[in-house]
Design an enzyme around this catalytic site. Structure first.
Site, PDB file in Angstrom:
ATOM      1  N   GLY A 108       0.909  -1.103   0.021  1.00  0.00           N
ATOM      2  CA  GLY A 108       0.096   0.020  -0.020  1.00  0.00           C
ATOM      3  C   GLY A 108       0.930   1.392  -0.114  1.00  0.00           C
ATOM      4  CD  GLU A 149      -1.252  -6.154   9.289  1.00  0.00           C
ATOM      5  OE1 GLU A 149      -0.898  -6.616  10.490  1.00  0.00           O
ATOM      6  OE2 GLU A 149      -0.717  -5.395   8.372  1.00  0.00           O
TER       7      GLU A 149
END
Length: 675
Positions: free
Chosen positions: A227, A467
């Site tokens: 990101g 995550e």
């Protein structure tokens, strides 16, 4: 044929609004047009919604409200008038490039107004809780904006804080806090995601120049889904195998500059765009290749291990497994942030769907009567109100997780890892289920991007895998519980920690016949959840032992026992969430608020006990399972009068909801098109 004819006639009578005994009408008279009536005019509040909000938000209400106001006041946040109200939300129909640029402008707007002051340069519980509160607000407006900020502060900034030492903090944290440095987090690769130990990027040390040399040795080693990397990031935390004098020392983290201040790529760095996604298109995910990229020796984040100027590897932790565990332990903040912020999307989705169901009508039960409000149908109540109870339960569990995190010590890292894994997986799965049900409950209006719930499904789908893949996280919980079980049995000591103290008590018993009072009681519900967790942990340990006795390795035995492992992970999580809810309820003095919250807790407990595992493993008889199901329907009916008050207690400003939560007739009128 007679039965088919009879059913056809009943349907015809209903559509023509004629009674069964009257002749079929040959023409239809027009019904009166719908008029929107705000639900506040007819729904009564039995408790103080502001007090409930203080209870379920838990902290920093003034920070949340200030950020809501800050975003509402700027045209950058795309204000639109619909049905006489102003709403703010991203324009998801924009091209990907425009979504990315406006996301960055919104972030710069918040930086300019001091929204992030002290986030990396101050320490303590207050600043950390303030960050969590802020992220919960940002996510309601736009997941892309929240994700970009999470990457910059929690992943890049957090890695510098916890993996680095004082000279890293002095050099990087203030510039990160002021956005001079734009950071990204280059961990995932094309060939490795959850298995961080297997990343293929390689870094060697050149003692002649005192530099590390980072390389992408093969295509599967390219950094993927990073990101911020495609367009905006200037620096990256690069996770790589560290090779010292031909010996692999395992995964370490390095700071590498990937762009200069003008946005030009640095030498020997190649970056490509990951392209358009099903959601989250305001995030510029990129792919990175490193071709002998050199970084100074000081750019190794060295809180766990270091390399001397002459090339000696230095670490106080000799065991590679322990070193890797110490290295990754502080990274739980990403999972904590996802778990806590996703609860607020569930809140927003349910607020929209329930407000709509309190004003939208469909079908009348008798001829010439008004059509029925959607939420007055028991089927609607059973679809939405259990999800509302689940969201309240997640709110209290998220408070527990945040407090655990901000009070962390090195000794508590393992506990935080287990709870953050359990809650991140469960909350994000719950959120997707809630959004899907809300989308369907809003009918066709749920498909429109301006009404959010349908679009949010795509925006937040990624949370089930980033995550940490949820399925893998749940397996880690079961492995951790087994380790606690084996250690307790081996030492012949009592269970302590993770809420497993109930294992030291006599095994709970479920009565052969369950009354309404028993089914709703906190004690019965806790006993039932503890019984399931205890039994599944015993079964899991026995099954692993059985496979190992047959000669299978421990890892293979785990793989063969994945079904019980999944059930055990869910049992631990359900019990933990319920425990947080029940403890919060127990702190309240007698009041109407406590009475209503007690009903919500009862409903959540019934949801958990209705799970198929209670029948599968024989904890409930068929008759008792039917009693649970029946009681759940009754509680839904009793909570129906409190539905508006319960969603109003979430405290989400009108502007951050959607047109169908309010005057959806005016919002869709011809005059609104002309505007």
């Amino acid at each position: 044929m007679d039965r088919a004819f009879e059913r056809t006639k009943i349907l015809t009578d209903h559509l023509l609004q004629s009674s069964p005994s009257s002749p079929v009408q040959t023409s239809l008279s027009s019904n009166a047009c719908f008029n929107y009536t705000p639900p506040e005019l007819s729904e009564k509040y039995a408790f103080d919604t502001k007090e409930m909000r203080r209870l379920i938000d838990g902290h920093h209400l003034e920070v949340r409200d200030r950020l809501f106001g800050m975003m509402s006041q700027s045209k950058l946040f795309n204000p639109r008038v619909r049905g006489g109200k102003v709403f703010v939300s991203p324009d998801y129909n924009q091209p990907m490039e425009q979504q990315r640029e406006i996301t960055l402008k919104r972030i710069d707007y918040l930086f300019d107004r001091g929204a992030f002051k002290g986030w990396l340069t101050e320490q303590g519980e207050e600043i950390e809780l303030r960050k969590f509160a802020s992220f919960e607000v940002f996510g309601i407006f736009d997941h892309s904006m929240g994700t970009m900020l999470a990457v910059h502060f929690f992943l890049w900034g957090g890695a510098v804080q916890v993996f680095g030492t004082k000279h890293h903090h002095d050099k990087w944290l203030r510039d990160t806090e002021t956005h001079v440095v734009k950071g990204c987090f280059a961990m995932s690769e094309l060939g490795h995601g959850s298995n961080v130990r297997g990343v293929e990027t390689v870094t060697a040390y050149d003692s002649n120049t005192q530099e590390f040399v980072i390389n992408t040795p093969c295509e599967s080693a390219q950094k993927f889904w990073i990101g911020g990397a495609a367009n905006h990031a200037t620096h990256a935390i690069v996770f790589s195998q560290l090779n010292i004098n031909g010996s692999n020392q395992g995964v370490h983290a390095f700071i590498a500059q990937i762009r200069d201040a003008d946005g030009n790529l640095c030498p020997n760095v190649r970056i490509a765009d990951c392209g358009r996604k099903i959601g989250l298109n305001g995030v510029d995910n990129g792919r990175i290749w490193f071709d002998n990229v050199r970084v100074p020796r000081e750019n190794l984040l060295n809180s766990v291990a270091d390399v001397s100027a002459d090339g000696k590897y230095l670490s106080s932790i000799n065991d590679p497994d322990q070193r890797f565990a110490a290295f990754l332990a502080p990274l739980t903040i990403g999972r904590v942030s996802i778990a806590t912020s996703t609860v607020y999307i569930s809140k927003a989705g349910l607020t929209i769907a329930i407000r709509y169901a309190l004003t939208r009508r469909a079908f009348s039960l008798k001829p010439n009567e008004s059509e029925v409000l959607l939420l007055d149908y028991p089927s609607y109540q059973r679809r939405l109100l259990p999800l509302l109870a689940k969201t309240y339960a997640m709110s209290f569990a998220s408070h527990y997780l945040k407090k655990l995190f901000v009070k962390r010590t090195p000794q508590s890292y393992k506990t935080i890892h287990i709870f953050s894994s359990a809650f991140k997986a469960t909350f994000t799965w719950n959120n997707l289920h809630i959004l899907q049900e809300c989308r369907e409950a809003c009918g066709g209006q749920g498909l429109r991007t301006e009404n959010h719930v349908g679009q949010w499904k795509a925006e937040f789908d990624v949370q089930s895998t980033f995550e940490g893949d949820n399925n893998i996280l749940m397996q880690q919980i079961s492995k951790a519980l087994l380790a606690e079980y084996v250690a307790a049995k081996k030492r012949k000591k009592a269970f302590k920690g993770l809420g497993l103290e109930h294992m030291n008590k006599p095994c709970p018993l479920i009565p052969s016949q369950l009354t309404s009072t028993a089914l709703r009681s906190s004690q019965f519900q806790m006993d039932a959840l503890c019984l399931r967790e205890r039994d599944l942990l015993n079964r899991f340990a026995a099954e692993i032992s059985h496979y190992q006795a047959k000669g299978l390795s421990k890892e293979h035995a785990f793989n063969m026992s994945y079904q019980i492992s999944e059930d055990l992970g869910r049992a631990f999580t359900d019990r933990s969430i319920f425990q947080a809810f029940a403890e919060a309820e127990a702190t309240l003095a007698a009041s109407s608020l406590k009475d209503v919250l007690g009903m919500v807790r009862s409903l959540y407990g019934l949801i958990c006990v209705e799970d198929a595992s209670f029948l599968r493993y024989g904890y409930l008889s068929v008759e008792n399972a039917a009693a649970v199901r029946s009681e759940k329907t009754k509680v839904c009916g009793e909570l129906r009068p409190h539905a508006l008050a319960l969603v109003s207690s979430f405290g989400i400003p009108d502007a951050f909801l959607s047109p169908i939560a309010f005057n959806w007739i005016d919002a869709n009128s011809w005059s609104s098109i002309q505007q």
